[in-house]
Structure formats: C-alpha cells, structure tokens
Design a protein around this motif. Structure first.
Motif, PDB file in Angstrom:
ATOM      1  N   GLY A   7       0.793  -1.223   0.000  1.00 39.86           N
ATOM      2  CA  GLY A   7       0.000   0.000   0.000  1.00 39.86           C
ATOM      3  C   GLY A   7       0.825   1.273   0.000  1.00 39.86           C
ATOM      4  O   GLY A   7       0.296   2.355   0.270  1.00 39.86           O
ATOM      5  N   LYS A   8       2.101   1.161  -0.332  1.00 35.90           N
ATOM      6  CA  LYS A   8       2.986   2.333  -0.287  1.00 35.90           C
ATOM      7  C   LYS A   8       2.453   3.514  -1.083  1.00 35.90           C
ATOM      8  O   LYS A   8       2.379   4.629  -0.566  1.00 35.90           O
ATOM      9  N   SER A   9       2.102   3.278  -2.329  1.00 36.74           N
ATOM     10  CA  SER A   9       1.673   4.380  -3.197  1.00 36.74           C
ATOM     11  C   SER A   9       0.386   5.013  -2.697  1.00 36.74           C
ATOM     12  O   SER A   9       0.265   6.244  -2.642  1.00 36.74           O
ATOM     13  N   THR A  10      -0.557   4.178  -2.315  1.00 36.77           N
ATOM     14  CA  THR A  10      -1.851   4.681  -1.847  1.00 36.77           C
ATOM     15  C   THR A  10      -1.711   5.447  -0.542  1.00 36.77           C
ATOM     16  O   THR A  10      -2.221   6.564  -0.403  1.00 36.77           O
ATOM     17  N   VAL A  11      -1.011   4.863   0.420  1.00 32.91           N
ATOM     18  CA  VAL A  11      -0.850   5.515   1.721  1.00 32.91           C
ATOM     19  C   VAL A  11      -0.010   6.784   1.575  1.00 32.91           C
ATOM     20  O   VAL A  11      -0.337   7.822   2.163  1.00 32.91           O
ATOM     21  N   ILE A 104      -0.927  -9.365   1.846  1.00 35.56           N
ATOM     22  CA  ILE A 104      -0.350  -8.686   0.686  1.00 35.56           C
ATOM     23  C   ILE A 104      -0.605  -9.478  -0.587  1.00 35.56           C
ATOM     24  O   ILE A 104      -0.943  -8.902  -1.630  1.00 35.56           O
ATOM     25  N   ALA A 105      -0.484 -10.809  -0.519  1.00 31.91           N
ATOM     26  CA  ALA A 105      -0.772 -11.644  -1.695  1.00 31.91           C
ATOM     27  C   ALA A 105      -2.218 -11.466  -2.139  1.00 31.91           C
ATOM     28  O   ALA A 105      -2.516 -11.396  -3.334  1.00 31.91           O
ATOM     29  N   GLU A 106      -3.121 -11.360  -1.182  1.00 30.43           N
ATOM     30  CA  GLU A 106      -4.544 -11.135  -1.497  1.00 30.43           C
ATOM     31  C   GLU A 106      -4.726  -9.794  -2.212  1.00 30.43           C
ATOM     32  O   GLU A 106      -5.461  -9.698  -3.194  1.00 30.43           O
ATOM     33  N   ARG A 107      -4.045  -8.773  -1.724  1.00 27.15           N
ATOM     34  CA  ARG A 107      -4.134  -7.450  -2.351  1.00 27.15           C
ATOM     35  C   ARG A 107      -3.572  -7.462  -3.772  1.00 27.15           C
ATOM     36  O   ARG A 107      -4.155  -6.881  -4.679  1.00 27.15           O
ATOM     37  N   ILE A 108      -2.425  -8.099  -3.941  1.00 23.25           N
ATOM     38  CA  ILE A 108      -1.807  -8.154  -5.272  1.00 23.25           C
ATOM     39  C   ILE A 108      -2.716  -8.886  -6.248  1.00 23.25           C
ATOM     40  O   ILE A 108      -2.859  -8.477  -7.403  1.00 23.25           O
TER      41      ILE A 108
END
Length: 170
Positions: A7-11, A104-108
């Motif tokens: 979530g780096k870009s979003t956060v 994180i795998a779920e998000r990807i």
C-alpha cells in the motif's frame, strides 16, 4: 517503504494530500527497461536498482534543498537502499508499511494494471530487511484503510493539525 502490495503508493498519496506536501511514487522513476524486466517476472538486482535509488535520493535532496516537504513511496527493502535514500539527513523519516504475506498476496491478486506480478512477492519478502532501531522508522500495520494509516503516521510524526505549514521533511 515496504514490499510490493503493502500500500505504499496509496498511503503515501493520502499522507501527502493530508499534509499538503509534494508526492512522488518511486515506481515512476524506474527506467522503462526495468519496468519491462519486472513485468516479465524478473526481480531487479542491485545493479538495476542503483540508478533508480539515486533518482529517488535526488528527488528527496531537491525537496530538502528547496526547503520543501515531500513524501516518496519507495520499496527501500534493504538497509543499504535506505542508507542511500536517507544519506544521514535527519529530516528524512522512514515509514515501514508492515503486513503479512497472506494479506499482501490477497491485495496483489486483486489489483490490475501494475507492472509487478504476484510471482515476485516471494523475492520481495526475501529481500526485505526490516528497519533496525537506529533507523528510527515508523512501523505501521496495513490492515486499516489507507486514510487511517496516513492519519496514524501523521500522529506518530507529531504533525497534527499544523502539518500543512510547509515544514521540511521527506
């Protein structure tokens, strides 16, 4: 900082908007060749990363030289990479977005249009060197919504309501 899908870009975008600071997504500073390499399922090596890290560090340096605050999203998985970015500048603070491999795998799996394929997640976790205490990083979990995570970072930085004063930082 954190692995792909944390979530780096979003956060970071939420944080920059909340603070009224400049923002750059470090991914935008990758060369087209490196994006193609990752898109093909091949992780970057340190030789690939070196010019990219220099570009990110230059962006940070330009903000500091101009007396401007900024937020940059960058994986910065290894200590040596973070040392390049921070370069001993006390104004630069690290925020580590920390989450489980499963989350994180779920998000990807649910995102579309990103060049980093799910098959590189294991290489991201293998490369990750969590920040050491002397790096004074802010470590936050990623289970909350991005706005809540950004707000927690603002609080941990001690910025609160006065954060839009254009203070120095990156």
């Amino acid at each position: 900082m954190g692995v792909s899908g944390s979530g780096k870009s979003t956060v970071a975008a939420c944080l920059a908007a909340r603070l009224g600071w400049a923002f750059v997504d470090g991914d935008s500073l990758h060369t087209p060749d490196h994006v193609a390499k990752m898109r093909a399922g091949h992780p970057l090596d340190d030789a690939d990363r070196a010019p990219w890290l220099r570009a990110v560090a230059a962006w940070i340096g330009a903000r500091l030289a101009a007396g401007e605050a900024g937020v940059v999203a960058c994986s910065a998985l290894r200590r040596a990479y973070r040392d390049t970015l921070v370069a001993g500048r006390s104004e630069v603070r690290l925020v580590h977005l920390d989450g489980s491999r499963a989350l994180i795998a779920e998000r990807i799996a649910g995102r579309h249009g990103h060049f980093m394929p799910a098959q590189l997640l294991d290489s991201q976790f293998a490369a990750l060197e969590p920040p050491e205490p002397e790096e004074d990083a802010i470590v936050v979990g990623i289970a909350d919504p991005p706005d809540a995570i950004a707000e927690a970072v603002v609080a941990r930085l001690g910025l609160g309501a006065a954060a839009t004063d254009g203070g120095r930082g990156a």
